[in-house]
Design an enzyme around this catalytic site. Structure first.
Site, PDB file in Angstrom:
ATOM      1  CE  LYS A 177      -3.189   2.669   2.888  1.00 12.23           C
ATOM      2  NZ  LYS A 177      -3.983   2.728   4.130  1.00 12.23           N
ATOM      3  CD  GLU A 204      -5.959   7.587  11.272  1.00 15.53           C
ATOM      4  OE1 GLU A 204      -5.400   6.485  11.352  1.00 15.53           O
ATOM      5  OE2 GLU A 204      -6.103   8.202  10.197  1.00 15.53           O
ATOM      6  CD  GLU A 257     -10.266   7.644  -0.325  1.00 14.26           C
ATOM      7  OE1 GLU A 257      -9.479   7.641   0.631  1.00 14.26           O
ATOM      8  OE2 GLU A 257     -10.593   6.618  -0.948  1.00 14.26           O
TER       9      GLU A 257
END
Length: 389
Positions: free
Chosen positions: A142, A191, A371
């Site tokens: 990733k 977060e 996104e």
């Protein structure tokens, strides 16, 4: 070094007294903190291994400060770059913002913004496509690729109003404004990187996202689709596994839920896992633990060094404090550090916004571009800008 703690006031009052350039503001579900002035800076320089050395330096500064002193500020994405941390002169606290507190939507009083995307959307799509090659070969699992928007205003930008609007939209989130040399780091992060209270630690990694919809039925459909998305579940599991692996050496017990939950902000749905633990040694401070986690695959990728190299090769800007961490730590080691996302670096007449997306082997470049556009909305809507870049 004289740090004094003023009496408790309301969160709205603390927000009204925030002043860019001389204050640190941090709002979380646990409460609101406003720090003012500088009693002492924390020495920090750009040097190899700076992040590893920082917790010890902070502990030394706090040991020399008066009882109850805090260190507040921000740490950059690059683990070799200099942090911006200080012991403030005055610290005031208030209870957390609640859903009953109705902040007004304040106009930013900017007649027109000049907006420049860096890179251009088409170039970002090409970068994502380029990242798919090492992802397909197994060199990467990733990588998070970001883009930015440079916004310039003909008048002075009122960061107090922007902070108000960010909190108004997500009062239960993590909103912050931290002084940097010559500018301000401002944002509303969903977060939590690391919270420590005594021997208890909590990390709440988010990975896997979907844009919210104004239509309630479509909004719920997107949430349900995210929860069962194989691509997003894989991306999320990579992050949770890395967080658990980093915390495990510090904890005698660690609880890692088997499946993620959904959490929402005003603009996004996220997959979320709350990782909780009990420290084996309470001398491990919140900053030391946060530094061990930073950067998680949620903002960098995995393997970390290969992801860093890909980011450096494909992103046409220095991230600075974006995808770093912002928060506070006290002399007992307690503190809160959040991931510096949904944020901007701002000065009197300009802001630089950032947004990123996690790229895995089956990512669609066009979907990742969309996104990032959705993530920009956190700041853009707070600035009174409806358009999506």
């Amino acid at each position: 070094m004289t740090t004094r703690h003023a009496s408790t006031v309301s969160p709205v009052e603390l927000l009204s007294e925030y002043r860019a350039g001389s204050s640190f503001f941090f709002s979380s579900p646990r409460g609101v903190l406003l720090a003012e002035g500088v009693a002492a800076p924390v020495p920090s320089v750009a040097a190899p291994g700076e992040l590893r050395a920082l917790p010890g330096r902070v502990a030394q500064v706090l040991a020399e400060a008066e009882p109850g002193a805090l260190v507040v500020g921000a740490v950059p994405f690059d683990h070799n770059a200099a942090a911006s941390l200080v012991v403030p002169e005055v610290v005031r606290r208030a209870e957390a913002f609640s859903s009953e507190v109705r902040l007004p939507e304040l106009s930013m009083n900017v007649p027109e913004w000049e907006i420049t995307p860096v890179p251009e959307p088409a170039a970002y799509v090409r970068s994502v496509r380029a990242a798919l090659t090492p992802l397909g070969s197994g060199e990467l699992d990733k990588v998070v690729l970001a883009r930015s928007l440079a916004l310039t205003a003909p008048t002075t930008v009122d960061l107090g109003r922007l902070l108000n609007n960010l909190i108004r939209r997500d009062p239960a989130g993590y909103s912050f404004a931290a002084d940097l040399p010559g500018r301000t780091l401002i944002g509303a992060s969903p977060e939590l990187l690391l919270s420590r209270r005594g021997g208890k630690v909590l990390s709440n990694p988010l990975a896997g996202s979907a844009a919210r919809s104004a239509d309630p039925e479509e909004d719920q459909r997107r949430a349900a689709a995210l929860l069962v998305s194989a691509k997003d579940r894989h991306e999320h599991a990579v992050v949770v596994d890395a967080v658990a692996a980093a915390l495990r050496p510090y904890c005698r017990t660690l609880d890692v839920p088997a499946a993620p939950e959904l959490v929402r902000t005003a603009t996004m749905w996220h997959l979320s896992t709350r990782v909780t633990g009990e420290l084996a040694d309470e001398r491990s401070s919140a900053l030391e633990l946060a530094a061990a986690l930073h950067p998680t695959p949620a903002v960098c990728g995995t393997p970390v060094e290969a992801a860093r190299e890909t980011i450096n090769a494909l992103e046409p800007f220095d991230r600075g404090f974006y995808t770093g961490m912002v928060g506070w730590c006290d002399g007992r080691g307690d503190g809160d550090w959040v991931v510096t996302i949904r944020c901007a670096e701002a000065d009197d007449h300009s802001l630089r916004l950032f947004a990123g997306a996690g790229i895995v082997g089956d990512s669609s470049p066009e979907a990742e571009l969309a996104e990032t556009a959705a993530k920009f909305r956190t700041l853009l809507l707070a600035m009174g800008i409806e358009q999506i870049a």
